[in-house]
Design a protein around this motif. Structure first.
Motif, mmCIF file in Angstrom:
data_model
loop_
_atom_site.group_PDB
_atom_site.id
_atom_site.type_symbol
_atom_site.label_atom_id
_atom_site.label_comp_id
_atom_site.label_asym_id
_atom_site.label_seq_id
_atom_site.Cartn_x
_atom_site.Cartn_y
_atom_site.Cartn_z
ATOM 1 N N UNK A 1 -6.444 -1.123 -6.005
ATOM 2 C CA UNK A 1 -7.463 -0.171 -5.578
ATOM 3 C C UNK A 1 -6.832 1.195 -5.352
ATOM 4 N N UNK B 1 0.832 -1.196 0.000
ATOM 5 C CA UNK B 1 0.000 0.000 0.000
ATOM 6 C C UNK B 1 0.870 1.252 0.000
ATOM 7 N N UNK C 1 -5.000 6.504 3.462
ATOM 8 C CA UNK C 1 -4.650 5.436 2.546
ATOM 9 C C UNK C 1 -4.803 5.950 1.102
ATOM 10 N N UNK D 1 -10.502 7.584 -3.710
ATOM 11 C CA UNK D 1 -11.188 8.463 -4.670
ATOM 12 C C UNK D 1 -10.379 9.717 -4.956
ATOM 13 N N UNK E 1 0.571 11.327 4.401
ATOM 14 C CA UNK E 1 0.286 12.159 5.564
ATOM 15 C C UNK E 1 0.677 13.594 5.233
ATOM 16 N N UNK F 1 -11.863 -1.679 2.073
ATOM 17 C CA UNK F 1 -10.736 -0.781 1.820
ATOM 18 C C UNK F 1 -10.085 -0.434 3.164
ATOM 19 N N UNK F 2 -9.514 0.762 3.264
ATOM 20 C CA UNK F 2 -8.769 1.095 4.482
ATOM 21 C C UNK F 2 -9.051 2.539 4.852
ATOM 22 N N UNK G 1 -3.564 6.027 16.108
ATOM 23 C CA UNK G 1 -4.577 5.972 15.045
ATOM 24 C C UNK G 1 -5.246 4.608 15.037
ATOM 25 N N UNK H 1 -8.469 5.430 8.152
ATOM 26 C CA UNK H 1 -7.892 5.738 9.459
ATOM 27 C C UNK H 1 -8.797 6.696 10.231
ATOM 28 N N UNK H 2 -8.736 6.591 11.540
ATOM 29 C CA UNK H 2 -9.332 7.610 12.383
ATOM 30 C C UNK H 2 -8.480 8.876 12.338
ATOM 31 N N UNK H 3 -8.993 9.930 12.962
ATOM 32 C CA UNK H 3 -8.325 11.228 12.890
ATOM 33 C C UNK H 3 -7.096 11.317 13.777
ATOM 34 N N UNK H 4 -6.934 10.375 14.690
ATOM 35 C CA UNK H 4 -5.774 10.354 15.577
ATOM 36 C C UNK H 4 -6.076 10.906 16.956
ATOM 37 N N UNK I 1 0.448 5.020 1.649
ATOM 38 C CA UNK I 1 -0.297 5.817 2.619
ATOM 39 C C UNK I 1 0.380 7.182 2.682
ATOM 40 N N UNK J 1 -3.477 13.802 9.616
ATOM 41 C CA UNK J 1 -3.543 12.375 9.874
ATOM 42 C C UNK J 1 -3.151 11.542 8.664
ATOM 43 N N UNK J 2 -3.353 10.246 8.803
ATOM 44 C CA UNK J 2 -2.965 9.288 7.779
ATOM 45 C C UNK J 2 -4.103 9.077 6.784
ATOM 46 N N UNK K 1 -3.519 0.387 -3.172
ATOM 47 C CA UNK K 1 -3.240 -1.008 -2.764
ATOM 48 C C UNK K 1 -2.954 -1.844 -3.991
ATOM 49 N N UNK L 1 4.243 7.047 2.453
ATOM 50 C CA UNK L 1 4.809 5.831 3.031
ATOM 51 C C UNK L 1 4.368 4.609 2.222
#
Lengths: 121, 106
Positions: free
Chosen positions: A59, A35, A47, A62, A39, B94-95, B87, B97-100, A37, A44-45, A50, A95
């Protein structure tokens, strides 16, 4: 020891292109899905994309669909992200993160150190 | 798309405190949830996978629980090395993340 090393980041103008790479070592590369990812600075992170070990399933988020292309070369143990039509909002540390395809559920078990992409005129 | 809501966004605590962070999914994700720790300038590090499984090498003071839409990460006795941002991430569809949650020194 699992190692993931990203490269290819840098400063690019809006509308420009960049190709990121992630060089892998220390594990059987083809047995891991991979993947990207990102930031954004101070955020925040998110995605991004993939690709399964066999490259048969891909994938995208959007936010990058139609602009970014993920690929991998199992012989070279490398992952790539071709980024076209870059926008200011694509500025981030990118990353690579890997998941073993062993049904363990250890999602994103290993990460690289990241490479910074800055989109600015 | 599955949304992940994590709270609190910031948490002030002292060494030795018991700390709990909550993550809520917008729809059921069964147990397909992971927790990551991230320190400034570093990549995230996997702590917990499948909601409650401790990743190898992670101290036992970290634990995860929950299923469906509500999950928690607990640090039983906060240590100096634990001040970081945490997080949650769903991988049911799919994947996301929360906001942290930033854990700060009180």
């Amino acid at each position: 020891e699992v190692q993931l090393v990203e490269s290819g980041g840098g400063l690019v103008q809006p509308g420009g292109s960049l190709r990121l790479s992630c060089a892998a070592s220390g594990f059987t590369f083809s047995r891991y899905s991979m993947n990207w990812v990102r930031q954004a600075p101070g955020k925040g992170l998110e995605w991004v994309s993939y690709i399964i070990g066999s490259s048969t399933s891909i994938y995208y988020a959007d936010s990058v669909k139609g602009r970014f292309t993920i690929s991998r070369d199992n012989a070279k143990k490398s992952l790539y992200l071709q980024m076209n039509s870059l926008r200011d909002e694509d500025t981030a540390v990118y990353y690579c993160a890997i998941t073993p395809e062993d049904n363990s559920g250890r999602c994103f078990a290993y990460w690289g150190q990241g490479t910074l992409v800055t989109v600015s005129s | 798309d599955i949304q992940m809501t994590q709270f609190p966004s910031t948490l002030s605590a002292s060494v030795g405190d018991r700390v709990t962070i909550t993550c809520r999914a917008s729809q059921s994700i069964s147990s397909w949830l992971a927790w990551f720790q991230q320190k400034p300038g570093k990549a995230p590090n996997l702590l917990i996978y499948k909601a409650s499984n401790l990743e190898s090498g992670v101290p036992s003071r970290f634990s995860g629980s929950g299923s469906g839409t509500e999950f928690t990460l607990t640090i039983s006795s906060l240590q100096p090395d634990d001040f970081a941002t945490y997080y949650c991430q769903q991988y049911s569809s799919y994947w996301t993340f929360g906001q942290g949650t930033k854990v700060e020194i009180k």
